[in-house]
Design a protein around this motif. Sequence first.
Motif, PDB file in Angstrom:
ATOM      1  N   VAL A 130       0.826  -1.211   0.000  1.00 47.95           N
ATOM      2  CA  VAL A 130       0.000   0.000   0.000  1.00 47.95           C
ATOM      3  C   VAL A 130       0.858   1.258   0.000  1.00 47.95           C
ATOM      4  CG1 VAL A 130      -1.614   1.363   1.394  1.00 47.95           C
ATOM      5  CG2 VAL A 130      -2.029  -1.069   1.038  1.00 47.95           C
ATOM      6  N   GLU A 131       1.962   1.257   0.739  1.00 42.97           N
ATOM      7  CA  GLU A 131       2.785   2.471   0.838  1.00 42.97           C
ATOM      8  C   GLU A 131       3.409   2.880  -0.501  1.00 42.97           C
ATOM      9  OE1 GLU A 131       5.344  -0.877   2.798  1.00 42.97           O
ATOM     10  OE2 GLU A 131       3.236  -0.262   2.728  1.00 42.97           O
ATOM     11  N   ASP A 132       3.444   1.969  -1.474  1.00 43.57           N
ATOM     12  CA  ASP A 132       3.980   2.327  -2.795  1.00 43.57           C
ATOM     13  C   ASP A 132       3.015   3.201  -3.600  1.00 43.57           C
ATOM     14  OD1 ASP A 132       6.167   0.881  -2.164  1.00 43.57           O
ATOM     15  OD2 ASP A 132       5.855  -0.735  -3.605  1.00 43.57           O
ATOM     16  N   LEU A 133       1.778   3.316  -3.140  1.00 41.04           N
ATOM     17  CA  LEU A 133       0.771   4.114  -3.852  1.00 41.04           C
ATOM     18  C   LEU A 133       0.782   5.554  -3.326  1.00 41.04           C
ATOM     19  CD1 LEU A 133      -2.123   1.487  -3.660  1.00 41.04           C
ATOM     20  CD2 LEU A 133      -0.746   2.011  -5.683  1.00 41.04           C
ATOM     21  N   GLU A 160      -5.084   6.110   2.422  1.00 42.50           N
ATOM     22  CA  GLU A 160      -6.423   6.649   2.111  1.00 42.50           C
ATOM     23  C   GLU A 160      -6.778   6.405   0.651  1.00 42.50           C
ATOM     24  OE1 GLU A 160      -8.989  10.823   2.165  1.00 42.50           O
ATOM     25  OE2 GLU A 160      -6.875  10.848   2.793  1.00 42.50           O
ATOM     26  N   PHE A 161      -5.792   6.598  -0.233  1.00 42.00           N
ATOM     27  CA  PHE A 161      -6.031   6.349  -1.661  1.00 42.00           C
ATOM     28  C   PHE A 161      -6.420   4.895  -1.895  1.00 42.00           C
ATOM     29  CE2 PHE A 161      -4.157   4.695  -5.650  1.00 42.00           C
ATOM     30  CZ  PHE A 161      -5.028   5.302  -6.549  1.00 42.00           C
ATOM     31  N   ALA A 162      -5.693   3.960  -1.298  1.00 40.29           N
ATOM     32  CA  ALA A 162      -5.970   2.527  -1.479  1.00 40.29           C
ATOM     33  C   ALA A 162      -7.373   2.183  -0.990  1.00 40.29           C
ATOM     34  CB  ALA A 162      -4.931   1.692  -0.751  1.00 40.29           C
ATOM     35  N   ILE A 213      -7.392  -5.151  -0.132  1.00 44.25           N
ATOM     36  CA  ILE A 213      -6.190  -4.867   0.659  1.00 44.25           C
ATOM     37  C   ILE A 213      -6.098  -5.950   1.718  1.00 44.25           C
ATOM     38  CG2 ILE A 213      -5.025  -3.245   2.192  1.00 44.25           C
ATOM     39  CD1 ILE A 213      -6.812  -1.041   0.896  1.00 44.25           C
ATOM     40  N   GLU A 214      -5.011  -6.694   1.692  1.00 43.74           N
ATOM     41  CA  GLU A 214      -4.792  -7.756   2.683  1.00 43.74           C
ATOM     42  C   GLU A 214      -3.354  -7.720   3.153  1.00 43.74           C
ATOM     43  OE1 GLU A 214      -5.847 -11.553   1.070  1.00 43.74           O
ATOM     44  OE2 GLU A 214      -7.995 -11.249   1.332  1.00 43.74           O
ATOM     45  N   THR A 238      -4.148  -5.226  -4.044  1.00 52.82           N
ATOM     46  CA  THR A 238      -4.249  -6.098  -5.225  1.00 52.82           C
ATOM     47  C   THR A 238      -5.436  -5.664  -6.075  1.00 52.82           C
ATOM     48  OG1 THR A 238      -3.375  -7.950  -3.937  1.00 52.82           O
ATOM     49  CG2 THR A 238      -4.407  -8.493  -6.040  1.00 52.82           C
ATOM     50  N   PHE A 239      -5.205  -5.589  -7.366  1.00 53.53           N
ATOM     51  CA  PHE A 239      -6.223  -5.131  -8.317  1.00 53.53           C
ATOM     52  C   PHE A 239      -6.193  -6.089  -9.500  1.00 53.53           C
ATOM     53  CE2 PHE A 239      -7.190  -1.722 -11.694  1.00 53.53           C
ATOM     54  CZ  PHE A 239      -8.567  -1.809 -11.502  1.00 53.53           C
TER      55      PHE A 239
END
Length: 311
Positions: free
Chosen positions: A112-115, A125-127, A191-192, A197-198
């Motif tokens: 998540v932190e890569d986004l 928040e974006f994720a 998000i896990e 993951t998309f």
Amino acid sequence: FFIAVKPKFFEETESITKNMQKRGGGILDVALVDKTDAKPGYFQLHATFETKDSMGANFINSCLEQFSKTLKQEALLHSEFNDEEKHLQVIMSILSNYVPNCLVRSEVSCPVEDLNEDKNISAAEFAEKFVTAVNIAEIEPFRAVTHNKGIMNGIDAVIVASGNDFRAVEAGVHAYASKDGQYTSLSHAKIENGIFTFWLDVPLALGTVGGLTTLHPLVKLSLEMLGNPSAQELMQIVAVAGLAQNFAALRSLTTTGIQQGHMKMHLMNILNQLEANDIEKEKTVKHFENNTVTHAAVVDFIKDLRKVTSN
């Protein structure tokens, strides 16, 4: 009757399937489907095929029409169909563009932190907003239609460029999106354990040989630019294009809003219509960074610019 006749479907299409079999394709199976509960007296011959790198529409339809001839010939020799109340009539023979068993999955994941590319919103928040936006498309058909339309913006572009039939793919994709009784999203997100993951599941049947692939110079060039992929590789490329397009749209929707990008394109279209030069374009773009873009507003701004220049 069907069990007795089934081998003849394969035998009597040998002349049609011979070349396809050499390439590793052909008829996989022919099954009898009883649909009399939906329509009295209605049965289907449901055939499945492997067409390798060709889309195979003409090949499939030729086989199906031969099945029709075989079926009618055999029925004439069968006592059950000589009864006035029991007769066999073939209504039509045609392939289906619905290919739910030919699914392609495209998937991407990262911590998540890569986004964290947008300074106005945290990666977490974006994720969360992104996943929620996908969830909405999963439960709300009004949103799902536009959501999937955005996916098809990417998919259709590659399909058209590669000389395939985008209308056939569109029809099959939207049927797949409705397979559980309600129209829903083709893409999914989660998000896990801190991992975003998309992914996208899409039914595709495409070809890289036959049809326009060698006849149309731009199709030939497009396939060369893609490294002359096999049909399976092209399907993977198409699915990735759909996922990338969906990510871009959802990123805009959950951050700046979709209109920022849309109106930027709209502004350039208007400026091109007005035959604006580079200096006029630069000044107009800067002006409309903080002003609402409308056709009338852009026309007025260009007129004022040109008055100042002419004076």
